[in-house]
Write an enzyme that holds these catalytic residues in place. Structure first.
Site, PDB file in Angstrom:
ATOM      1  N   SER A   1       5.754 -46.012 -91.922  1.00 14.74           N
ATOM      2  CA  SER A   1       5.993 -47.097 -91.615  1.00 14.74           C
ATOM      3  C   SER A   1       5.211 -48.025 -90.309  1.00 14.74           C
ATOM      4  O   SER A   1       4.027 -48.055 -90.600  1.00 14.74           O
ATOM      5  CB  SER A   1       7.533 -46.424 -91.065  1.00 14.74           C
ATOM      6  OG  SER A   1       8.404 -47.592 -91.058  1.00 14.74           O
TER       7      SER A   1
ATOM      8  N   ASP B   1       5.188 -51.046 -94.539  1.00 15.66           N
ATOM      9  CA  ASP B   1       5.005 -50.160 -95.813  1.00 15.66           C
ATOM     10  C   ASP B   1       6.398 -50.921 -96.695  1.00 15.66           C
ATOM     11  O   ASP B   1       7.537 -50.851 -97.398  1.00 15.66           O
ATOM     12  CB  ASP B   1       6.401 -48.712 -95.891  1.00 15.66           C
ATOM     13  CG  ASP B   1       7.060 -48.675 -94.880  1.00 15.66           C
ATOM     14  OD1 ASP B   1       7.731 -49.736 -93.464  1.00 15.66           O
ATOM     15  OD2 ASP B   1       7.632 -48.425 -94.781  1.00 15.66           O
TER      16      ASP B   1
ATOM     17  N   ASP C   1       9.395 -52.315 -95.643  1.00 18.58           N
ATOM     18  CA  ASP C   1      11.258 -51.630 -95.322  1.00 18.58           C
ATOM     19  C   ASP C   1      11.430 -52.631 -94.221  1.00 18.58           C
ATOM     20  O   ASP C   1      12.889 -52.256 -94.561  1.00 18.58           O
ATOM     21  CB  ASP C   1      11.220 -50.396 -95.411  1.00 18.58           C
ATOM     22  CG  ASP C   1      10.820 -49.617 -94.626  1.00 18.58           C
ATOM     23  OD1 ASP C   1      10.272 -49.711 -93.304  1.00 18.58           O
ATOM     24  OD2 ASP C   1      10.663 -48.444 -94.360  1.00 18.58           O
TER      25      ASP C   1
ATOM     26  N   ASP D   1       6.707 -55.256 -91.857  1.00 18.45           N
ATOM     27  CA  ASP D   1       6.470 -53.795 -91.803  1.00 18.45           C
ATOM     28  C   ASP D   1       5.116 -53.344 -92.351  1.00 18.45           C
ATOM     29  O   ASP D   1       5.599 -53.005 -93.430  1.00 18.45           O
ATOM     30  CB  ASP D   1       7.136 -52.820 -90.353  1.00 18.45           C
ATOM     31  CG  ASP D   1       7.835 -51.715 -91.676  1.00 18.45           C
ATOM     32  OD1 ASP D   1       8.016 -52.497 -92.814  1.00 18.45           O
ATOM     33  OD2 ASP D   1       8.493 -51.054 -91.551  1.00 18.45           O
TER      34      ASP D   1
END
Length: 579
Positions: free
Chosen positions: A147, A308, A310, A306
């Site tokens: 993340s 990734d 999500d 961000d």
């Protein structure tokens, strides 16, 4: 007792140890503190997967700890799901160091069990992995990501066949299987060429992207005629060197948001995230370049995802013409209000809004105004995904789900937070309010005037390593053993201990105890008068202890003052425990 020195010797004497890991191990030999931290325990596989610093050691992310996790996952799947080998597993990865390598390692271990793996040929965001599980009908999904953690981290996140993060009970069973693998250095695997030759590794191209984009267009609240019109909305978007760029750009393009400007320097995948201190849209410094670009093109809103893809951050112009980054609670409230005000009233009768226990109560107030029921979940989107799955059986209708940490889900085509959905819907919402002559901040002010000035805050304390873990535990124990009866001048009305599952109602008369109908978690919540509260919990993904605050008063100034008092008081109490 786990013997880190014995574990280190095992790695050091392993003749086939990966060359790059051996080099790093050699440089650490004269640093016993670093060696102990790398080997003093096994990297924790938590309720969703594992995340850690890259490097050699049992407490690090590397090909051997990944193989061990996959080995446990494979055995769990073979024992608990049907038609595993044919249905297979889908794997996606982001722009971090070793992400693609870990994706291939996953396929190599699953291949040794005859389990087919679908792997994206290039980086993709987390929500697309969730979508792909449902699209292919696989028994599980794996997302290689850390993340928004610093560059030295990576992670291994597991999804169930519903496309949601694994539930605590599923995680417990996977952990049990992982622990049966005593030696991470001797996990069975096939070579990449062999897995491909046996057709146990399927490389995915644009097929899933295209299917997702078709579904994304259906989420829009615009009429078909409105969708085809060019939009008078200036947008600056930064993917912060991550995986969401293509889907966000294509998602906005198909709704004819033609005034889109991408921060090109941050559109390049970069595991160092070299243009930001932290690739986290929750932190306002991540918007520095987007703000500069926004001023150049006079954009109405700024979007940031961000690494990734999500989490989404949004900034809008304030009355002074400066860009102001909305909090996760504020953007969530705006999205919720927009969705409910543009939904069929018949649908809302069975509608459910999902939020976490540390998310603003403004969402509940908005949902109440539309007669939509609010359901609280524990912190973490896996619990929201789990509730959506329950709705499939109960007939309840999922309307919207969000958490304060910039995670939103509009449509259940995914079962995890989705910054792509949120970016497109936030743009649509900003376009709507611009047509009404308002900015997003002016629309937010309208919500405050209608429902009250709900303000929230969060402070966190980073305590790294073994000593840090022990300090975090001591802080939680101190507050648990002597629960607060007041915070500053505010009486505590209820104490909710999510580890014991008990809610204690305090007052002048006899103390009452209720059961909290949620899974167990190491978290304490102190509920104060007038929709105010304080929550304390260790982070599940970082070496941090977090303190959340929420207040509501009749004025913005009074809410700010009250919030500051709560924060100062809790900071002092935590400092006193550490000292």
């Amino acid at each position: 007792m786990y013997n880190w020195e014995k574990s280190f010797q095992k790695w050091q004497s392993f003749q086939e140890l990966d060359h790059s890991l051996r080099q790093k191990l050699t440089t650490m030999q004269d640093d016993p503190t670093a060696l102990e931290d790398a080997f003093y325990k096994e990297l924790t596989f938590g309720t969703g997967g594992m995340r850690g610093v890259l490097g050699p050691g049992t407490n690090r992310m590397n090909i051997y700890t990944v193989r061990k996790a996959v080995n446990g996952l494979a055995n769990y799947l073979l024992e608990n799901t049907v038609n595993v080998k044919d249905r297979g597993v889908v794997v996606a990865y982001d722009s971090r160091y070793m992400s693609q390598e870990f994706a291939v390692e996953t396929a190599k271990v699953l291949g040794a069990y005859g389990i087919k793996t679908h792997v994206f040929e290039s980086l993709r965001p987390t929500p697309l992995l969730s979508f792909a599980v449902r699209y292919f009908g696989t028994v599980a999904g794996v997302m290689i990501t850390a993340s928004h953690n610093p560059p030295e981290y990576n992670g291994f996140k597991v999804y169930n066949e519903d496309g949601g993060q694994i539930t605590p009970s599923q995680a417990a069973q996977i952990i049990e299987e992982i622990q049966k693998t005593e030696d991470e250095l001797s996990v069975p695997f096939m070579e990449k060429e062999e897995v491909e030759k046996e057709e146990l590794l399927d490389w995915i191209g644009k097929e899933v992207d295209n299917a997702y984009l078709e579904q994304l267009k259906l989420i829009s609240k615009l009429s078909m005629e409105e969708q085809e019109k060019e939009k008078d909305l200036g947008i600056v978007f930064t993917p912060l060197h991550g995986a969401a760029n293509d889907l966000v750009v294509n998602g906005l393009d198909q709704l004819h948001f033609n005034q889109l400007h991408v921060v090109e320097k941050q559109a390049v995948p970069d595991p160092e995230f070299s243009t930001v201190d932290s690739p986290n849209p929750e932190e306002h410094q991540a918007f520095t370049m987007a703000i500069e670009h926004g001023k150049e093109v006079d954009a109405d809103i700024l979007l940031g995802t961000d690494p990734d893809g999500d989490r989404l951050g949004v900034a809008a112009k304030n009355s002074a013409g400066e860009y102001q980054v909305l909090t996760g609670n504020q953007l969530g409230a705006l999205l919720l209000d927009y969705l409910l005000s543009h939904s069929n009233q018949a649908v809302l009768k069975s509608g459910r809004m999902l939020k976490t226990v540390v998310t603003s109560e403004l969402g509940r107030a908005i949902a109440d105004a539309y007669q939509v029921k609010t359901i609280n979940t524990l912190t973490g989107f896996k619990y929201i995904g789990e509730k959506i799955h329950e709705f499939d059986a109960t007939g309840e209708t999922f309307i919207f789900g969000y958490e304060e940490s910039y995670g939103y889900l509009i449509s259940s085509i995914c079962r995890d937070k989705d910054a792509v959905q949120a970016a497109v819907m936030a743009s649509e919402m900003a376009h709507y309010w611009k047509q009404q002559g308002k900015t997003l901040l002016e629309a937010l002010e309208g919500l405050y005037e209608q429902h009250g000035y709900f303000l929230e805050g969060m402070s966190s304390l980073t305590l790294k390593g073994k000593a840090g873990t022990e300090k975090i535990a001591s802080i939680m124990e101190a507050f648990r053993s002597e629960p607060l009866e007041s915070i500053a001048t505010y009486q505590v009305e209820k104490v909710e201990d999510y580890l014991t599952g008990e809610r204690k109602i305090l007052g002048e008369l006899e103390e009452k105890t209720e059961t909290i109908e949620l899974p167990k978690e190491n978290m304490l919540k102190f509920i104060l008068p007038n929709d105010s509260w304080v929550t304390l919990r260790p982070s599940g993904t970082e070496p941090k202890i977090k303190c959340y605050y929420g207040v509501c008063t009749d004025s913005k100034e009074e809410s700010k003052r009250k919030l500051a008092v709560l924060k100062e008081t809790m900071d002092q109490k935590i400092a006193a425990i550490l000292n």
